[in-house]
Write a protein that holds these residues in place. Structure first.
Motif, short mmCIF file in Angstrom:
data_model
loop_
_atom_site.label_atom_id
_atom_site.label_comp_id
_atom_site.label_asym_id
_atom_site.label_seq_id
_atom_site.Cartn_x
_atom_site.Cartn_y
_atom_site.Cartn_z
N PRO A 120 73.57 7.57 6.66
CA PRO A 120 73.39 8.28 8.46
C PRO A 120 74.16 7.72 9.84
CG PRO A 120 71.78 6.98 8.03
CD PRO A 120 72.13 7.54 6.48
N PHE A 121 74.45 6.32 8.79
CA PHE A 121 75.74 6.05 10.31
C PHE A 121 76.91 6.49 10.26
CE2 PHE A 121 71.84 3.22 9.55
CZ PHE A 121 71.67 2.41 10.55
N ARG A 122 77.40 7.12 8.77
CA ARG A 122 78.53 7.76 8.89
C ARG A 122 78.68 9.20 9.67
NH1 ARG A 122 81.91 6.22 5.16
NH2 ARG A 122 80.33 5.29 3.09
N LYS A 123 77.71 9.49 9.58
CA LYS A 123 77.56 10.75 10.50
C LYS A 123 77.26 10.11 11.63
CE LYS A 123 74.38 15.15 10.36
NZ LYS A 123 74.31 15.14 12.11
N ARG A 124 76.87 9.53 11.89
CA ARG A 124 76.83 9.45 13.75
C ARG A 124 77.91 9.21 13.93
NH1 ARG A 124 71.68 5.46 14.52
NH2 ARG A 124 73.03 5.39 16.97
N LEU A 125 78.96 8.86 13.19
CA LEU A 125 80.34 7.95 13.65
C LEU A 125 81.16 9.04 13.67
CD1 LEU A 125 81.25 4.76 12.55
CD2 LEU A 125 80.12 5.21 13.84
N ARG A 126 80.65 9.81 12.74
CA ARG A 126 81.69 11.07 12.84
C ARG A 126 81.76 12.15 13.86
NH1 ARG A 126 80.91 12.36 6.56
NH2 ARG A 126 83.52 10.87 5.50
N GLY A 177 74.67 -0.26 9.45
CA GLY A 177 72.77 0.05 9.12
C GLY A 177 72.27 -1.04 10.39
N ASP A 178 73.11 -0.49 11.33
CA ASP A 178 72.06 -0.98 12.73
C ASP A 178 72.25 0.14 13.60
OD1 ASP A 178 70.98 -3.36 13.75
OD2 ASP A 178 71.73 -3.29 15.34
N ASP A 179 71.43 0.16 14.74
CA ASP A 179 71.47 0.99 15.70
C ASP A 179 72.82 0.61 17.19
OD1 ASP A 179 69.81 3.27 14.57
OD2 ASP A 179 68.45 2.33 15.68
N GLU A 180 72.50 -0.69 17.52
CA GLU A 180 72.83 -1.50 17.77
C GLU A 180 74.79 -1.57 17.75
OE1 GLU A 180 72.19 -5.43 21.19
OE2 GLU A 180 71.47 -4.90 19.35
N LEU A 181 75.00 -1.57 16.44
CA LEU A 181 75.70 -2.11 16.06
C LEU A 181 76.70 -0.81 15.47
CD1 LEU A 181 75.72 -4.15 13.83
CD2 LEU A 181 76.27 -5.24 16.46
N CYS A 182 76.11 0.07 15.60
CA CYS A 182 77.20 1.23 15.54
C CYS A 182 77.33 1.79 16.92
CB CYS A 182 75.71 2.50 14.43
SG CYS A 182 76.42 4.55 14.30
N ASP A 183 75.73 2.23 17.63
CA ASP A 183 76.16 2.65 18.69
C ASP A 183 77.42 2.31 19.47
OD1 ASP A 183 73.78 3.75 19.50
OD2 ASP A 183 72.94 2.97 20.00
N ALA A 184 77.64 0.46 19.06
CA ALA A 184 79.13 -0.33 19.70
C ALA A 184 80.37 0.91 19.28
CB ALA A 184 78.71 -2.08 19.87
N ILE A 185 80.27 0.82 18.17
CA ILE A 185 81.46 1.00 18.09
C ILE A 185 81.00 2.51 18.18
CG2 ILE A 185 82.68 2.45 15.90
CD1 ILE A 185 81.14 0.71 13.36
N VAL A 186 80.32 3.38 18.90
CA VAL A 186 80.41 4.71 19.36
C VAL A 186 81.01 3.99 21.10
CG1 VAL A 186 79.42 7.16 20.39
CG2 VAL A 186 78.74 6.39 17.89
N ALA A 187 80.25 3.52 21.41
CA ALA A 187 81.20 3.45 22.17
C ALA A 187 82.77 3.18 22.54
CB ALA A 187 80.16 2.09 23.19
N ALA A 225 80.08 11.67 16.61
CA ALA A 225 80.27 11.06 17.52
C ALA A 225 82.32 11.06 17.91
CB ALA A 225 80.36 10.05 18.35
N GLY A 226 83.11 11.76 16.97
CA GLY A 226 83.94 11.62 17.30
C GLY A 226 85.15 9.80 17.12
N VAL A 227 84.46 9.31 15.77
CA VAL A 227 85.02 7.57 16.12
C VAL A 227 85.89 8.49 14.76
CG1 VAL A 227 84.63 5.54 14.81
CG2 VAL A 227 83.10 6.95 16.76
N THR A 228 86.88 8.25 14.21
CA THR A 228 88.06 7.91 13.39
C THR A 228 87.73 6.86 12.39
OG1 THR A 228 90.06 8.39 15.32
CG2 THR A 228 90.50 7.87 12.47
N VAL A 229 86.96 7.34 11.38
CA VAL A 229 87.00 7.18 10.00
C VAL A 229 87.23 7.01 9.11
CG1 VAL A 229 84.82 6.16 8.81
CG2 VAL A 229 84.36 7.78 11.25
N THR A 230 88.20 6.33 7.80
CA THR A 230 88.18 6.67 6.90
C THR A 230 87.11 6.11 5.33
OG1 THR A 230 90.18 6.42 7.88
CG2 THR A 230 90.05 6.43 5.17
N ASP A 231 86.81 6.93 4.71
CA ASP A 231 85.54 6.61 3.85
C ASP A 231 86.41 5.95 2.42
OD1 ASP A 231 83.57 8.43 5.51
OD2 ASP A 231 84.64 9.66 3.97
N ARG A 232 86.11 4.74 2.00
CA ARG A 232 86.66 4.41 0.89
C ARG A 232 85.23 4.04 0.72
NH1 ARG A 232 90.97 1.76 -0.09
NH2 ARG A 232 90.64 -0.13 -1.50
N LEU A 233 84.95 5.36 -0.32
CA LEU A 233 83.64 5.93 -1.39
C LEU A 233 84.35 5.24 -2.87
CD1 LEU A 233 82.39 8.95 0.06
CD2 LEU A 233 81.83 7.00 0.71
#
Length: 409
Positions: free
Chosen positions: A269-275, A232-242, A277-285
């Motif tokens: 919203p951050f889960r959606k941003r990762l997806r 839940g932080d833009d800067e950290l999410c951007d680091a993952i996307v990068a 951007a093409g980040v490989t995400v495994t949901d654990r809901l």
């Protein structure tokens, strides 16, 4: 005359804790002056103090130092070891520091006077209200051994946030930014702004530690396996996307929103941003009372061999890095990295049915499986046995194979 005979200190790169011994009751002692020493440069800095003597007041919360208002304990925390008392700039790390502690009392003939170092007039007014109390030294005191002010400790790099700090300092810093105490939306926006000096002050070196393994993977051709409870932080999410080409993420669900009753409200919203951007995400809901409370990353070299692990208490949210007292550390140790890597693989393999939707409540089916729990039931689990680690023991959770909650949606 009794005196201070021994000083000891320890630091975590953000705050130092020190304590001292005396060899008897010191007649007339009003407290202790504490001075931070820099052996390499000869610099001395008397520690800040804000609480005056009886009969004095500090209505503007302007700092003096412990030579004006001495410490009336035999231990203390140096909150300004890197964070300055009067600004949001950082002191450098990687230095050696030490502490000198001397007893003080009311000034009288024959005593060495304690110098008054801080400004006694600020903005044309006395720095504090009340009659000054001249002090004198009651002994030579003692100096503790030098300690290292830095992040690296053997195989580990450690960093801490500054979530515990003076509320008066925070209110003054917000006022300088044009924000009033109580303006929650503006404060929240300030803590989420990567350019904010207040944010930088609060999070310390933690974000760099959190994201450093991803930077290393990009530079050295390695990969990172990341497992998170909250994002839940833009800067950290951007680091993952990068780092999308070198990182794979297991992302659990955040909690239920009080108003909409939707689950995963914070992460969504951050889960959606990762997806997107093409980040490989495994949901654990889980979307119930089960929690995927992970906050770790494993660095693997170009050959896929685990080499280092990052973990700690910090959630990857603006609140986690700026509004709480948290830590993050990296250990460069292939043996422990392999144990964490195996845990990440077990977690990914622990598949259960998803909720009806990402925001829907989960039920009894959304829980960790028995094989996953059973493998976690031993320390340092690796291939069904306990791996030998260098002076460390690691336990993963959940680790009770027989425990199972009922429908807890």
């Amino acid at each position: 005359m009794p005196d201070v005979i021994k000083v000891r200190a320890a630091t975590n790169n953000e705050v130092a804790f020190l304590a001292w011994d005396i060899d008897g009751m010191i007649p007339g002692c009003l407290g202790f002056e504490i001075v931070r020493l820099y052996p390499d440069t000869g610099e001395e800095r008397c520690l800040a103090a804000w609480v005056p003597f009886k009969g004095q007041r500090n209505p503007r919360w302007i700092p003096q130092d412990t030579g004006v208002w001495p410490v009336q304990k035999t231990f203390w925390r140096d909150l300004t070891v890197r964070r300055r008392r009067d600004s949001i700039d950082l002191r450098p790390e990687g230095e050696m520091i030490a502490y000198r502690v001397r007893p003080v009392g009311d000034m009288k003939p024959g005593l060495e006077p304690v110098p008054v170092r801080p400004d006694q007039v600020v903005d044309g007014k006395p720095a504090y209200a009340g009659t000054p109390r001249p002090l004198g030294y009651l002994g030579q005191g003692a100096v503790g051994p030098p300690i290292f002010l830095g992040q690296m400790f053997g195989k580990a790099r450690v960093a801490f946030t500054n979530g515990v700090l003076s509320t008066q300092w925070m209110s003054r810093a917000l006022a300088e930014a044009g924000i009033k105490v109580g303006q929650r939306d503006k404060i929240r926006a300030e803590l989420q702004n990567p350019a904010s000096k207040i944010r930088t002050y609060l999070h310390g070196d933690v974000p760099d530690v959190l994201t450093s393994l991803m930077k290393r993977a990009k530079a050295e051709g390695g990969t990172v396996r990341l497992a998170l409870y909250e994002l839940g932080d833009d800067e950290l999410c951007d680091a993952i996307v990068a780092a999308k080409d070198v990182v794979e993420v297991i992302l659990a669900n955040s909690g239920k929103d009080d108003q909409t009753k939707a689950w995963d409200f914070g992460n969504a919203p951050f889960r959606k941003r990762l997806r997107d951007a093409g980040v490989t995400v495994t949901d654990r809901l889980f979307n119930n009372n089960h929690i995927g409370h992970n906050k770790f990353a494993v660095y693997r070299d170009a050959q896929g061999n685990p080499q280092a692990v990052m973990t700690g208490s910090t959630n990857w949210t603006s609140t986690g890095i700026c509004g709480q007292s948290n830590n993050a550390f990296i250990r460069h140790d292939p043996a422990i990295a392999e144990v964490f890597n195996a845990y990440w693989e077990r977690m990914k393999a622990d598949v259960f049915p998803p909720p009806a939707s990402e925001s829907a409540a989960g039920h009894v089916a959304q829980k960790q499986g028995v094989p996953f729990r059973a493998e976690n039931h031993i320390s340092n689990p690796l291939n069904g046995a306990s791996a030998a680690l260098d002076g460390m023991t690691v336990w993963f959770s959940p680790n009770d194979p027989g425990r199972s909650k009922k429908d807890i949606s």
